[in-house]
Design a protein around this motif. Structure first.
Motif, mmCIF file in Angstrom:
data_model
loop_
_atom_site.group_PDB
_atom_site.id
_atom_site.type_symbol
_atom_site.label_atom_id
_atom_site.label_comp_id
_atom_site.label_asym_id
_atom_site.label_seq_id
_atom_site.Cartn_x
_atom_site.Cartn_y
_atom_site.Cartn_z
ATOM 1 N N UNK A 14 9.383 7.951 14.491
ATOM 2 C CA UNK A 14 9.857 6.791 13.733
ATOM 3 C C UNK A 14 8.776 5.715 13.680
ATOM 4 N N UNK A 15 8.170 5.434 14.825
ATOM 5 C CA UNK A 15 7.115 4.420 14.889
ATOM 6 C C UNK A 15 5.930 4.820 14.022
ATOM 7 N N UNK A 16 5.538 6.088 14.099
ATOM 8 C CA UNK A 16 4.406 6.583 13.316
ATOM 9 C C UNK A 16 4.681 6.460 11.817
ATOM 10 N N UNK A 17 5.891 6.795 11.391
ATOM 11 C CA UNK A 17 6.251 6.711 9.971
ATOM 12 C C UNK A 17 6.152 5.268 9.475
ATOM 13 N N UNK A 18 6.691 4.330 10.248
ATOM 14 C CA UNK A 18 6.650 2.924 9.845
ATOM 15 C C UNK A 18 5.207 2.424 9.788
ATOM 16 N N UNK A 19 4.401 2.802 10.794
ATOM 17 C CA UNK A 19 3.008 2.380 10.805
ATOM 18 C C UNK A 19 2.240 2.921 9.604
ATOM 19 N N UNK A 20 2.485 4.172 9.246
ATOM 20 C CA UNK A 20 1.797 4.769 8.097
ATOM 21 C C UNK A 20 2.152 4.037 6.803
ATOM 22 N N UNK A 21 3.445 3.824 6.575
ATOM 23 C CA UNK A 21 3.875 3.134 5.354
ATOM 24 C C UNK A 21 3.316 1.713 5.333
ATOM 25 N N UNK A 22 3.381 1.054 6.476
ATOM 26 C CA UNK A 22 2.902 -0.327 6.569
ATOM 27 C C UNK A 22 1.407 -0.416 6.293
ATOM 28 N N UNK A 23 0.619 0.397 6.974
ATOM 29 C CA UNK A 23 -0.830 0.304 6.834
ATOM 30 C C UNK A 23 -1.328 0.812 5.484
ATOM 31 N N UNK A 24 -0.710 1.860 4.957
ATOM 32 C CA UNK A 24 -1.116 2.354 3.632
ATOM 33 C C UNK A 24 -0.863 1.289 2.574
ATOM 34 N N UNK A 25 0.291 0.633 2.637
ATOM 35 C CA UNK A 25 0.605 -0.413 1.657
ATOM 36 C C UNK A 25 -0.359 -1.595 1.796
ATOM 37 N N UNK A 26 -0.703 -1.963 3.013
ATOM 38 C CA UNK A 26 -1.609 -3.091 3.223
ATOM 39 C C UNK A 26 -3.027 -2.775 2.758
ATOM 40 N N UNK A 27 -3.494 -1.589 3.109
ATOM 41 C CA UNK A 27 -4.855 -1.204 2.705
ATOM 42 C C UNK A 27 -4.951 -1.100 1.192
ATOM 43 N N UNK A 28 -3.910 -0.576 0.556
ATOM 44 C CA UNK A 28 -3.927 -0.485 -0.909
ATOM 45 C C UNK A 28 -4.004 -1.881 -1.525
ATOM 46 N N UNK A 29 -3.152 -2.793 -1.053
ATOM 47 C CA UNK A 29 -3.159 -4.152 -1.594
ATOM 48 C C UNK A 29 -4.511 -4.811 -1.356
ATOM 49 N N UNK A 30 -5.027 -4.660 -0.154
ATOM 50 C CA UNK A 30 -6.289 -5.306 0.208
ATOM 51 C C UNK A 30 -7.444 -4.803 -0.643
ATOM 52 N N UNK A 31 -7.424 -3.533 -1.014
ATOM 53 C CA UNK A 31 -8.543 -2.946 -1.759
ATOM 54 C C UNK A 31 -8.308 -2.863 -3.260
ATOM 55 N N UNK A 32 -7.184 -3.414 -3.747
ATOM 56 C CA UNK A 32 -6.911 -3.378 -5.192
ATOM 57 C C UNK A 32 -6.511 -4.739 -5.765
#
Length: 229
Positions: free
Chosen positions: A9-27
């Motif tokens: 559960x923790x891993x899933x939340x971290x993946x969604x959280x970090x992928x969304x942040x990295x996408x926003x930060x780089x786009x």
């Protein structure tokens, strides 16, 4: 719940959280906004403080913003270790699944925002009037422990004007919900909400535990009587 399920559960939340942040930060450039629906926008902002951008230095005037930022990041790290201990201890003690779910959500959200605070200043360039670069040659926009948390979810569900009779803000415009947040914030809020709503279930009083024990004894007694019939 087992440690393995909590970890997933923790891993899933971290993946969604970090992928969304990295996408926003780089786009996106800072303050860019996309209206997905009238009531939901993608709005890129960065938070260098606590909730709603509040800083420790706002309350303690003799502390500089830099010291306040470092103090906040270190406090978050200590807090997440405490939450992690609470989670493992709850699992080992076979506590309520509701409690374990809630603590796992809070832990995942806290860890997600700590990653931003600790590393993002080093691995990204700034986003002011440009899209950030990952691992820039000339270094990131801040040092280790001085990164900003990336937020992007905005739900301006309703906009209006405060009535004139409301003290201090009468006649001013407002939007609900005004804060911009991220997936990690949602996980933390959900976990805290579970603890509040299901307080009696996750933190049973001694009397509740005795009632449950009495019921268990009665059920076992009834089952034994049935077997002897």
């Amino acid at each position: 719940m087992s440690i393995k399920r909590a970890f997933l559960l923790i891993l899933l939340i971290l993946l969604v959280d970090q992928i969304s942040k990295i996408y926003i930060k780089t786009h996106f450039e800072l303050r860019d906004r996309i209206e997905v629906f009238e009531w939901f926008h993608i709005a890129f902002v960065e938070n260098d403080g606590m909730a709603w951008g509040t800083k420790i230095s706002d309350f303690v005037s003799f502390i500089s913003d830099k010291t306040a930022k470092l103090s906040l990041t270190l406090f978050r790290i200590v807090a997440v270790f405490g939450i992690g201990y609470w989670l493992v201890s709850s699992i080992n003690k076979k506590a309520s699944k509701t409690l374990i779910w809630a603590v796992a959500l809070i832990f995942a959200g806290a860890l997600g925002n700590i990653i931003d605070s600790v590393f993002y200043g080093v691995v990204f360039s700034d986003s002011i009037n440009r899209v950030a670069e990952f691992m820039p040659e000339d270094g990131g926009y801040a040092g280790l422990f001085y990164g900003n948390v990336v937020d992007m979810l905005h739900f301006p569900i309703y906009s209006g004007i405060y009535p004139e009779w409301v003290p201090f803000v009468g006649g001013k415009s407002f939007s609900f919900f005004e804060p911009v947040f991220n997936v990690a914030d949602m996980a933390i809020s959900t976990g805290i909400g579970i603890l509040i709503v299901f307080n009696r279930k996750v933190f049973p009083k001694p009397s509740d535990q005795l009632e449950g024990l009495d019921k268990e004894i009665v059920d076992k007694k009834d089952a034994t009587q049935l077997e002897n019939v």
